[in-house]
Design a protein around this motif. Structure first.
Motif, PDB file in Angstrom:
ATOM      1  N   ALA A  26      31.604-103.225 -33.264  1.00 60.36           N
ATOM      2  CA  ALA A  26      31.046-101.889 -33.519  1.00 60.36           C
ATOM      3  C   ALA A  26      30.250-101.873 -34.827  1.00 60.36           C
ATOM      4  O   ALA A  26      29.167-101.296 -34.892  1.00 60.36           O
TER       5      ALA A  26
ATOM      6  N   ASP B 147      32.343 -88.477 -26.057  1.00 61.25           N
ATOM      7  CA  ASP B 147      33.628 -88.938 -25.539  1.00 61.25           C
ATOM      8  C   ASP B 147      33.767 -88.479 -24.096  1.00 61.25           C
ATOM      9  O   ASP B 147      33.461 -87.327 -23.787  1.00 61.25           O
TER      10      ASP B 147
ATOM     11  N   VAL C  29      33.216 -94.276 -35.199  1.00 62.28           N
ATOM     12  CA  VAL C  29      33.833 -94.608 -33.919  1.00 62.28           C
ATOM     13  C   VAL C  29      35.243 -94.019 -33.945  1.00 62.28           C
ATOM     14  O   VAL C  29      35.988 -94.228 -34.901  1.00 62.28           O
TER      15      VAL C  29
ATOM     16  N   ASP D  40      28.552 -97.432 -22.688  1.00 64.84           N
ATOM     17  CA  ASP D  40      29.708 -97.408 -23.592  1.00 64.84           C
ATOM     18  C   ASP D  40      29.268 -97.176 -25.035  1.00 64.84           C
ATOM     19  O   ASP D  40      28.070 -97.085 -25.342  1.00 64.84           O
ATOM     20  N   GLY D  41      30.252 -97.067 -25.908  1.00 65.78           N
ATOM     21  CA  GLY D  41      29.968 -96.768 -27.306  1.00 65.78           C
ATOM     22  C   GLY D  41      29.139 -97.826 -28.009  1.00 65.78           C
ATOM     23  O   GLY D  41      28.269 -97.501 -28.815  1.00 65.78           O
TER      24      GLY D  41
ATOM     25  N   THR E 293      38.407 -94.109 -31.428  1.00 67.13           N
ATOM     26  CA  THR E 293      38.834 -94.804 -30.223  1.00 67.13           C
ATOM     27  C   THR E 293      40.312 -95.159 -30.271  1.00 67.13           C
ATOM     28  O   THR E 293      40.912 -95.164 -31.353  1.00 67.13           O
TER      29      THR E 293
ATOM     30  N   SER F 214      31.736 -91.146 -31.947  1.00 60.35           N
ATOM     31  CA  SER F 214      31.649 -91.704 -30.600  1.00 60.35           C
ATOM     32  C   SER F 214      32.870 -92.537 -30.232  1.00 60.35           C
ATOM     33  O   SER F 214      33.384 -93.302 -31.044  1.00 60.35           O
ATOM     34  N   ASP F 215      33.292 -92.382 -28.984  1.00 56.65           N
ATOM     35  CA  ASP F 215      34.299 -93.251 -28.397  1.00 56.65           C
ATOM     36  C   ASP F 215      33.619 -94.584 -28.053  1.00 56.65           C
ATOM     37  O   ASP F 215      32.384 -94.692 -28.095  1.00 56.65           O
ATOM     38  N   ILE F 216      34.407 -95.580 -27.716  1.00 58.25           N
ATOM     39  CA  ILE F 216      33.867 -96.878 -27.293  1.00 58.25           C
ATOM     40  C   ILE F 216      33.907 -97.016 -25.774  1.00 58.25           C
ATOM     41  O   ILE F 216      32.925 -97.369 -25.138  1.00 58.25           O
TER      42      ILE F 216
ATOM     43  N   ASP G  72      29.253 -89.132 -22.402  1.00 58.52           N
ATOM     44  CA  ASP G  72      29.157 -90.594 -22.452  1.00 58.52           C
ATOM     45  C   ASP G  72      27.906 -90.960 -23.236  1.00 58.52           C
ATOM     46  O   ASP G  72      27.191 -90.071 -23.716  1.00 58.52           O
ATOM     47  N   GLY G  73      27.644 -92.259 -23.370  1.00 57.79           N
ATOM     48  CA  GLY G  73      26.500 -92.692 -24.162  1.00 57.79           C
ATOM     49  C   GLY G  73      25.161 -92.202 -23.640  1.00 57.79           C
ATOM     50  O   GLY G  73      24.287 -91.812 -24.415  1.00 57.79           O
TER      51      GLY G  73
END
Length: 121
Positions: A94, A9, A81, A60-61, A83, A52-54, A34-35
């Protein structure tokens, strides 16, 4: 031995909240911003589950999940996820990328811990 959760995140505040919640629930925690950072963290530590966030910079996620699922060494790890997004199309995207579950922020710690227990059962 404690199970390990990798949190991915870009929000420092969210990572801090997740870390406190997860440590209190008995998990070990690794963090990524981040990713791209998440992929590096995966190469160092193979977690039992990923949160994980998107919406993140660099990768991005969705891209992160797709890259994890493309790697045979990591494709069996559950990915939740977490988010602010609640749009059904984004949730479907997702899932298509390989997400195991979806939780909308702000999260209730008990629901998050319960979701982790379910995907790790």
């Amino acid at each position: 031995m404690k199970r390990t959760v990798l949190t991915v995140d870009d929000s420092r505040t969210m990572r801090d909240m997740l870390r406190l919640c997860l440590i209190e629930a008995g998990y070990a925690v690794e963090e990524a911003v981040d990713g791209e950072d998440g992929l590096i963290a995966l190469s160092r530590h193979k977690p039992d589950v990923i949160i994980s966030d998107i919406n993140m910079p660099r990768l991005d996620g969705y891209g992160f999940i797709e890259r994890v699922r493309a790697d045979a060494a990591f494709n069996g790890i559950p990915i939740l996820v977490l988010t602010t997004e609640s749009d059904a199309a984004k949730k479907d995207r997702a899932r298509a990328a390989g997400a195991t579950g979806w939780i909308v922020k702000p999260f209730e710690p008990a629901k998050l811990v319960g979701a982790l227990a379910r995907v790790l059962a």
